[in-house]
Design a protein around this motif. Structure first.
Motif, PDB file in Angstrom:
ATOM      1  N   GLN A 144     -10.007  70.818  -2.244  1.00  0.00           N
ATOM      2  CA  GLN A 144      -8.918  70.026  -2.722  1.00  0.00           C
ATOM      3  C   GLN A 144      -7.834  69.573  -1.812  1.00  0.00           C
ATOM      4  O   GLN A 144      -6.846  68.895  -1.923  1.00  0.00           O
ATOM      5  N   GLY A 145      -8.182  69.532  -0.398  1.00  0.00           N
ATOM      6  CA  GLY A 145      -7.577  68.844   0.518  1.00  0.00           C
ATOM      7  C   GLY A 145      -6.592  69.326   1.267  1.00  0.00           C
ATOM      8  O   GLY A 145      -6.477  70.844   1.084  1.00  0.00           O
ATOM      9  N   ILE A 146      -5.451  68.435   1.891  1.00  0.00           N
ATOM     10  CA  ILE A 146      -4.646  69.007   2.831  1.00  0.00           C
ATOM     11  C   ILE A 146      -3.442  70.017   2.357  1.00  0.00           C
ATOM     12  O   ILE A 146      -2.917  70.867   2.779  1.00  0.00           O
ATOM     13  N   ASN A 147      -3.385  69.650   0.991  1.00  0.00           N
ATOM     14  CA  ASN A 147      -2.564  70.566   0.235  1.00  0.00           C
ATOM     15  C   ASN A 147      -2.679  71.886   0.168  1.00  0.00           C
ATOM     16  O   ASN A 147      -1.748  72.963   0.513  1.00  0.00           O
ATOM     17  N   ALA A 148      -3.915  72.465   0.346  1.00  0.00           N
ATOM     18  CA  ALA A 148      -4.187  73.744   0.445  1.00  0.00           C
ATOM     19  C   ALA A 148      -3.748  74.240   1.940  1.00  0.00           C
ATOM     20  O   ALA A 148      -3.770  75.359   1.914  1.00  0.00           O
ATOM     21  N   LEU A 149      -3.933  73.266   2.862  1.00  0.00           N
ATOM     22  CA  LEU A 149      -3.486  74.161   4.121  1.00  0.00           C
ATOM     23  C   LEU A 149      -2.002  73.744   4.592  1.00  0.00           C
ATOM     24  O   LEU A 149      -1.487  74.370   5.423  1.00  0.00           O
ATOM     25  N   MET A 150      -1.351  73.074   3.871  1.00  0.00           N
ATOM     26  CA  MET A 150       0.044  72.769   3.884  1.00  0.00           C
ATOM     27  C   MET A 150       1.088  72.470   2.788  1.00  0.00           C
ATOM     28  O   MET A 150       1.060  71.239   2.475  1.00  0.00           O
ATOM     29  N   PRO A 151       1.110  73.584   2.051  1.00  0.00           N
ATOM     30  CA  PRO A 151       2.059  73.489   0.785  1.00  0.00           C
ATOM     31  C   PRO A 151       3.366  72.901   1.151  1.00  0.00           C
ATOM     32  O   PRO A 151       3.673  73.034   2.317  1.00  0.00           O
ATOM     33  N   LEU A 152       4.108  72.583   0.145  1.00  0.00           N
ATOM     34  CA  LEU A 152       5.504  72.094   0.535  1.00  0.00           C
ATOM     35  C   LEU A 152       5.509  71.012   1.581  1.00  0.00           C
ATOM     36  O   LEU A 152       6.361  71.010   2.430  1.00  0.00           O
ATOM     37  N   GLN A 153       4.657  70.275   1.418  1.00  0.00           N
ATOM     38  CA  GLN A 153       4.341  68.996   2.573  1.00  0.00           C
ATOM     39  C   GLN A 153       5.407  68.078   2.401  1.00  0.00           C
ATOM     40  O   GLN A 153       5.906  67.653   1.296  1.00  0.00           O
ATOM     41  N   PHE A 154       5.566  67.373   3.644  1.00  0.00           N
ATOM     42  CA  PHE A 154       6.597  66.227   3.660  1.00  0.00           C
ATOM     43  C   PHE A 154       5.582  65.087   3.615  1.00  0.00           C
ATOM     44  O   PHE A 154       4.910  64.817   4.429  1.00  0.00           O
ATOM     45  N   ASN A 155       5.652  64.486   2.340  1.00  0.00           N
ATOM     46  CA  ASN A 155       4.894  63.319   2.297  1.00  0.00           C
ATOM     47  C   ASN A 155       5.480  61.912   2.186  1.00  0.00           C
ATOM     48  O   ASN A 155       6.783  61.972   1.650  1.00  0.00           O
ATOM     49  N   PRO A 156       4.767  60.998   2.035  1.00  0.00           N
ATOM     50  CA  PRO A 156       5.592  59.346   1.660  1.00  0.00           C
ATOM     51  C   PRO A 156       6.648  59.429   0.562  1.00  0.00           C
ATOM     52  O   PRO A 156       7.391  59.027   0.408  1.00  0.00           O
ATOM     53  N   ASN A 157       6.029  60.292  -0.603  1.00  0.00           N
ATOM     54  CA  ASN A 157       6.933  60.249  -1.801  1.00  0.00           C
ATOM     55  C   ASN A 157       8.224  60.711  -1.740  1.00  0.00           C
ATOM     56  O   ASN A 157       9.219  60.506  -2.319  1.00  0.00           O
ATOM     57  N   ALA A 158       8.400  61.704  -0.668  1.00  0.00           N
ATOM     58  CA  ALA A 158       9.872  62.340  -0.199  1.00  0.00           C
ATOM     59  C   ALA A 158      10.830  61.256   0.268  1.00  0.00           C
ATOM     60  O   ALA A 158      11.857  61.399   0.048  1.00  0.00           O
ATOM     61  N   LEU A 159      10.341  60.230   0.780  1.00  0.00           N
ATOM     62  CA  LEU A 159      11.268  59.178   1.444  1.00  0.00           C
ATOM     63  C   LEU A 159      11.882  58.158  -0.219  1.00  0.00           C
ATOM     64  O   LEU A 159      12.717  57.569   0.087  1.00  0.00           O
ATOM     65  N   LYS A 160      11.076  58.461  -1.146  1.00  0.00           N
ATOM     66  CA  LYS A 160      11.724  57.769  -2.381  1.00  0.00           C
ATOM     67  C   LYS A 160      12.379  58.804  -3.318  1.00  0.00           C
ATOM     68  O   LYS A 160      12.929  58.149  -4.500  1.00  0.00           O
ATOM     69  N   ASP A 161      12.131  59.904  -2.863  1.00  0.00           N
ATOM     70  CA  ASP A 161      12.935  60.928  -3.960  1.00  0.00           C
ATOM     71  C   ASP A 161      14.031  61.325  -3.676  1.00  0.00           C
ATOM     72  O   ASP A 161      14.627  62.549  -3.366  1.00  0.00           O
ATOM     73  N   PHE A 162      15.075  60.392  -3.741  1.00  0.00           N
ATOM     74  CA  PHE A 162      16.567  60.722  -3.645  1.00  0.00           C
ATOM     75  C   PHE A 162      17.367  60.037  -4.927  1.00  0.00           C
ATOM     76  O   PHE A 162      16.803  58.887  -5.347  1.00  0.00           O
ATOM     77  N   GLU A 163      18.404  60.664  -5.389  1.00  0.00           N
ATOM     78  CA  GLU A 163      19.159  60.164  -6.381  1.00  0.00           C
ATOM     79  C   GLU A 163      20.590  59.628  -5.893  1.00  0.00           C
ATOM     80  O   GLU A 163      21.043  60.257  -5.110  1.00  0.00           O
TER      81      GLU A 163
END
Ligand code: THU
Length: 163
Positions: A144-163
């Protein structure tokens, strides 16, 4: 307060249980350890990536007397792939390490900095990277990829996810 369980499931396999594609990738990662430049740690790491077009790109750790200037095998391989085939998604990654005349007994696991770069690569191509961690005692497969090794990851979506 609520408890949230973060769970990952990975597989443990022996080399003979792998399919031909995975076997080849692991072999290439093992081979790449012998081209590492690791005179300071004596820990020779090899990485092999399979791209969507079927090409395999390898990398290994390259150290430096100014220690922090070195680079890990995984990032070396990913950046090489991005240079040579910028449009090709990375489908799978195998890692192996060779130390004191033998491959490590336990599966070798990517460092935090490399995990972050793997997150970026998955986000870039919008698909998980199948990860194979080689050790003489067994191979961890993380489909299932890196998610399994690094939960709660900081990913590029975080840069768009503000209100
Ligand atoms: N290293 C890697 O190449 N990949 C990893 O995932 C772990 C560590 C390298 C960095 C350094 O050259 C040596 O192994 C010892 O830390």
């Amino acid at each position: 307060m609520k408890e949230i369980e973060l769970k990952s499931t990975i597989l443990l396999a022996q080399f003979h249980e792998l399919d031909e594609q995975d076997k080849k990738l692991v072999e290439q990662a093992k081979e790449a350890t012998h081209r590492a430049y690791a005179p300071y740690s004596n820990f020779h790491v090899g990485a092999a990536l399979r791209l969507k077009n079927g090409n395999i790109i390898t990398g290994n750790n390259q150290e430096n007397a100014a220690y922090t200037n070195g680079i890990c095998a995984e990032r070396n391989a990913i950046f090489t792939a991005s240079n040579l085939y910028p449009e090709q998604p990375v489908v799978s990654l195998a890692i192996a390490a060779f130390c004191d005349g033998e491959y490590t007994i336990s599966p070798v696991s990517p460092c935090g900095a490399c995990r972050q770069v793997l997150i970026e690569t998955e986000a870039r191509f919008g698909q998980p990277i199948r990860i194979l961690l080689y050790g003489k005692s067994g191979i961890y497969i993380i489909p299932q990829g890196i998610n399994a090794l690094m939960p709660l990851q900081f990913n590029p979506n975080a840069l768009k996810d503000f209100e």
